[in-house]
Design a protein around this motif. Structure first.
Motif, PDB file in Angstrom:
ATOM      1  N   THR A 171       0.848  -1.190   0.000  1.00 43.32           N
ATOM      2  CA  THR A 171       0.000   0.000   0.000  1.00 43.32           C
ATOM      3  C   THR A 171       0.882   1.238   0.000  1.00 43.32           C
ATOM      4  O   THR A 171       2.050   1.186   0.395  1.00 43.32           O
ATOM      5  CB  THR A 171      -0.895   0.032   1.251  1.00 43.32           C
ATOM      6  OG1 THR A 171      -0.059   0.196   2.413  1.00 43.32           O
ATOM      7  CG2 THR A 171      -1.711  -1.250   1.388  1.00 43.32           C
ATOM      8  N   PRO A 172       0.362   2.386  -0.446  1.00 43.51           N
ATOM      9  CA  PRO A 172       1.136   3.636  -0.371  1.00 43.51           C
ATOM     10  C   PRO A 172       1.625   3.916   1.045  1.00 43.51           C
ATOM     11  O   PRO A 172       2.726   4.456   1.236  1.00 43.51           O
ATOM     12  CB  PRO A 172       0.144   4.698  -0.846  1.00 43.51           C
ATOM     13  CG  PRO A 172      -0.795   3.951  -1.739  1.00 43.51           C
ATOM     14  CD  PRO A 172      -0.933   2.594  -1.128  1.00 43.51           C
ATOM     15  N   GLU A 173       0.824   3.530   2.031  1.00 44.69           N
ATOM     16  CA  GLU A 173       1.218   3.757   3.427  1.00 44.69           C
ATOM     17  C   GLU A 173       2.423   2.885   3.806  1.00 44.69           C
ATOM     18  O   GLU A 173       3.327   3.323   4.532  1.00 44.69           O
ATOM     19  CB  GLU A 173       0.044   3.456   4.372  1.00 44.69           C
ATOM     20  CG  GLU A 173      -1.111   4.444   4.302  1.00 44.69           C
ATOM     21  CD  GLU A 173      -1.967   4.261   3.041  1.00 44.69           C
ATOM     22  OE1 GLU A 173      -2.642   5.227   2.641  1.00 44.69           O
ATOM     23  OE2 GLU A 173      -1.939   3.147   2.458  1.00 44.69           O
ATOM     24  N   GLU A 174       2.444   1.640   3.323  1.00 42.64           N
ATOM     25  CA  GLU A 174       3.570   0.749   3.618  1.00 42.64           C
ATOM     26  C   GLU A 174       4.852   1.271   2.960  1.00 42.64           C
ATOM     27  O   GLU A 174       5.936   1.178   3.541  1.00 42.64           O
ATOM     28  CB  GLU A 174       3.268  -0.664   3.125  1.00 42.64           C
ATOM     29  CG  GLU A 174       2.231  -1.400   3.970  1.00 42.64           C
ATOM     30  CD  GLU A 174       1.832  -2.726   3.364  1.00 42.64           C
ATOM     31  OE1 GLU A 174       1.645  -3.691   4.133  1.00 42.64           O
ATOM     32  OE2 GLU A 174       1.716  -2.823   2.123  1.00 42.64           O
ATOM     33  N   ILE A 175       4.730   1.800   1.758  1.00 42.66           N
ATOM     34  CA  ILE A 175       5.896   2.373   1.063  1.00 42.66           C
ATOM     35  C   ILE A 175       6.398   3.601   1.810  1.00 42.66           C
ATOM     36  O   ILE A 175       7.604   3.754   2.058  1.00 42.66           O
ATOM     37  CB  ILE A 175       5.530   2.715  -0.396  1.00 42.66           C
ATOM     38  CG1 ILE A 175       5.225   1.429  -1.175  1.00 42.66           C
ATOM     39  CG2 ILE A 175       6.646   3.513  -1.064  1.00 42.66           C
ATOM     40  CD1 ILE A 175       4.635   1.652  -2.550  1.00 42.66           C
ATOM     41  N   ALA A 176       5.477   4.463   2.220  1.00 41.55           N
ATOM     42  CA  ALA A 176       5.855   5.675   2.948  1.00 41.55           C
ATOM     43  C   ALA A 176       6.475   5.338   4.300  1.00 41.55           C
ATOM     44  O   ALA A 176       7.373   6.049   4.781  1.00 41.55           O
ATOM     45  CB  ALA A 176       4.634   6.574   3.136  1.00 41.55           C
ATOM     46  N   ALA A 177       6.020   4.243   4.908  1.00 40.26           N
ATOM     47  CA  ALA A 177       6.549   3.847   6.220  1.00 40.26           C
ATOM     48  C   ALA A 177       8.030   3.480   6.154  1.00 40.26           C
ATOM     49  O   ALA A 177       8.740   3.547   7.166  1.00 40.26           O
ATOM     50  CB  ALA A 177       5.750   2.676   6.776  1.00 40.26           C
TER      51      ALA A 177
END
Length: 551
Positions: A10-16
């Motif tokens: 997810t975009p959130e996992e990439i940003a994390a």
């Protein structure tokens, strides 16, 4: 269909992982496929500001890095200068700010451990430590807790490992509330005939993992160090490493003994980003590849997955490239010192980092994509100074309160000069720092000539532990090295360019006051995010000031 929308994350996992959307697109293009979880984590730590200097690298190129006395400049674990008489000095400074903010004792302690490893990885025996500390107001209970923890951590690690802490500085200002700066410098005297470098060489040469075991502590520490602190940062305690100074003392002795055999072709500390950093940097610097099998890595926890192996920053670990056929000789040395030592990989011709796990390939990435061919951002500098600086520059001495022979009037209060003097002496930044440095063993090794609080810079006698054909005892018996750490952060904040020039000048003056000739500087830049216009303006102008002052 965009690359991000088709990603297995997810975009959130990439940003994390600290990766921007456009950086993820770049990763997919370089690999020709989507990364797996372990590879995403490897890119996340190696493309952090802490590891690749993606915003600051263009600015750092301004620094003068060559000179008659410079033997090793930027690019290795530490710089090395020629002291004459066959003596060579390795030295470096680095910060451990964010770990110290969430876990002050271990954050500061492992900062000491990390900088010591950078020194003895070069083949130098550590001879001195210094530190530069910034805290908020001591009126605040949290600041007092951080202050106590950091000083205790520094003294614990340095005292136990047997390296004297000989100098430093401590400042207090509300600007550092909740976000202390913990910077540690180390100096070491070269003991090996040749300076040990980190570039892997020799196709087929074995890669040795030596030192302590690998656990889950320090997970993603490099990304953590590159992010801004927030209220949620206290949840990042797993990103703080846990150190063992007694094990590091054994590691110093084992490494120096190993280097003297001539069996070590290259060595790298597993610092920020652990196995990921050491494998990729050694491979990239040598123009070769490294294949490493995680099943061979000694662990202290069960059930670890490749992502955890690769991002762990467990302390007191090193990676060696040994000459083929001599690996057992090195393993025996480390076992004799009670340390782990295993052949965990091989130098390969293909310039990639290939990570094996349970019979399969857990990660495969071009070494340069992780180590040196990383994103670089050339940011636009503000055309004029930020408002806070312009307002400060408008100040004139006319705004000072009226002075009389009796004293001054401030905000309706009459203060005598005696009152003012006592107030100044009571200010923590000015007051005696004896409470701090009395906790440090500054006489261990018996070479400290000028102790903390004794002069403008520390002075340490330098003498080889073993006779060298290049070194005359008669010539060198009175040789010493002076060291200092200096920065007036208020000057730098108000005018980064002029303030940074003043930092270099102050350090040079302090050295000259003890009779020393300034040879070289190592910088340690603690700034806010360079992705913000004001942060970049401060960083860019400070770099320009340091470069000009050094020249």
């Amino acid at each position: 269909m965009s690359t991000i929308s088709s990603a297995p994350f997810t975009p959130e996992e990439i940003a994390a992982e600290g990766i921007k959307p456009e950086e993820y697109e770049d990763i997919v293009q370089r690999l020709g496929r989507h990364p797996n979880k372990a590879e995403l984590g490897m890119f996340g730590v190696m493309w952090s500001e802490h590891c690749c200097y993606k915003n600051s690298r263009p600015l750092l190129k301004q620094f003068p890095t060559e000179g008659d006395r410079i033997l090793v400049g930027p690019g290795e674990n530490a710089g090395v200068v020629d002291l004459g008489d066959g003596l060579q000095l390795a030295f470096k400074i680095e910060s451990h700010n964010h770990p110290s903010a969430v876990e002050p004792f271990q954050g500061a302690a492992t900062g000491v451990g990390g900088i010591l490893r950078d020194i003895f990885t070069m083949g130098a025996r550590p001879i001195a430590l210094l530190n530069s500390l910034r805290f908020g107001s001591l009126e605040d209970a949290k600041t007092r807790r951080l202050f106590n923890g950091v000083v205790s951590g520094i003294s614990h690690y340095g005292n136990c490992v047997g390296v004297p802490t000989v100098g430093g500085e401590v400042y207090f200002d509300p600007a550092y509330s909740g976000n202390p700066l913990v910077n540690v410098m180390a100096l070491g005297l070269m003991e090996t005939p040749e300076i040990v470098t980190s570039g892997a060489v020799g196709i087929g040469n074995p890669v040795l993992y030596v030192g302590s075991t690998t656990g889950r502590d320090g997970m993603g520490g490099a990304s953590f160090a590159s992010a801004e602190l927030s209220d949620e940062s206290m949840d990042d305690r797993p990103a703080v490493q846990v150190g063992d100074p007694f094990l590091e003392k054994s590691l110093i002795e084992a490494c120096l003994e190993a280097f003297k055999t001539g069996a070590v072709a290259a060595a790298q500390d597993m610092g920020a980003a652990g196995i990921t950093c050491s494998t990729s940097e050694m491979a990239a610097k040598g123009g070769v590849g490294i294949e490493l099998d995680l099943d061979k890595i000694p662990v202290r926890e069960t059930g670890m997955v490749p992502y955890e192996y690769l991002l762990s920053e467990s302390q007191e670990r090193m990676l060696f490239v040994a000459y083929k056929g001599r690996e057992q000789e090195l393993i025996d040395i480390f076992h004799r010192w009670g340390l782990q030592a295993v052949v965990a990989g091989t130098v390969i011709e293909q310039p990639i980092v290939r990570i094996l796990f349970q019979g399969g390939v857990a990660a495969e990435i071009p070494a340069t994509a992780l180590a040196d061919n990383t994103p670089i951002y050339h940011r636009e500098l503000l055309t004029e100074a930020p408002e806070y600086a312009r307002v400060a520059w408008e100040w004139t001495s006319d705004r000072l309160p009226t002075c009389t022979s009796a004293g001054i009037e401030i905000q309706g209060r009459s203060l005598t000069w005696n009152d003012i003097l006592l107030t100044l002496l009571d200010t923590p930044t000015i007051a005696s720092k004896r409470w701090v440095y009395r906790q440090y063993d500054h006489q261990v090794q018996n070479n400290t000539v000028i102790v903390p609080g004794g002069a403008d810079a520390a002075v340490v006698r330098v003498r080889p532990l073993e006779p060298s054909p290049n070194y005359s005892i008669n010539q060198g018996e009175n040789k010493g090295v002076a060291a200092t750490v200096d920065c007036n952060a208020r000057y730098v904040y108000l005018d980064p360019y002029e303030g940074a020039k003043a930092v270099v000048a102050e350090a040079a003056r302090n050295l000259s006051c003890v009779g020393a000739e300034p040879l070289a500087v190592t910088d340690n830049l603690n700034f806010g995010s360079p992705e913000k216009p004001i942060g970049y303006w401060q960083l860019a102008n400070a770099c320009r000031g340091i470069a000009e002052a050094c020249r």
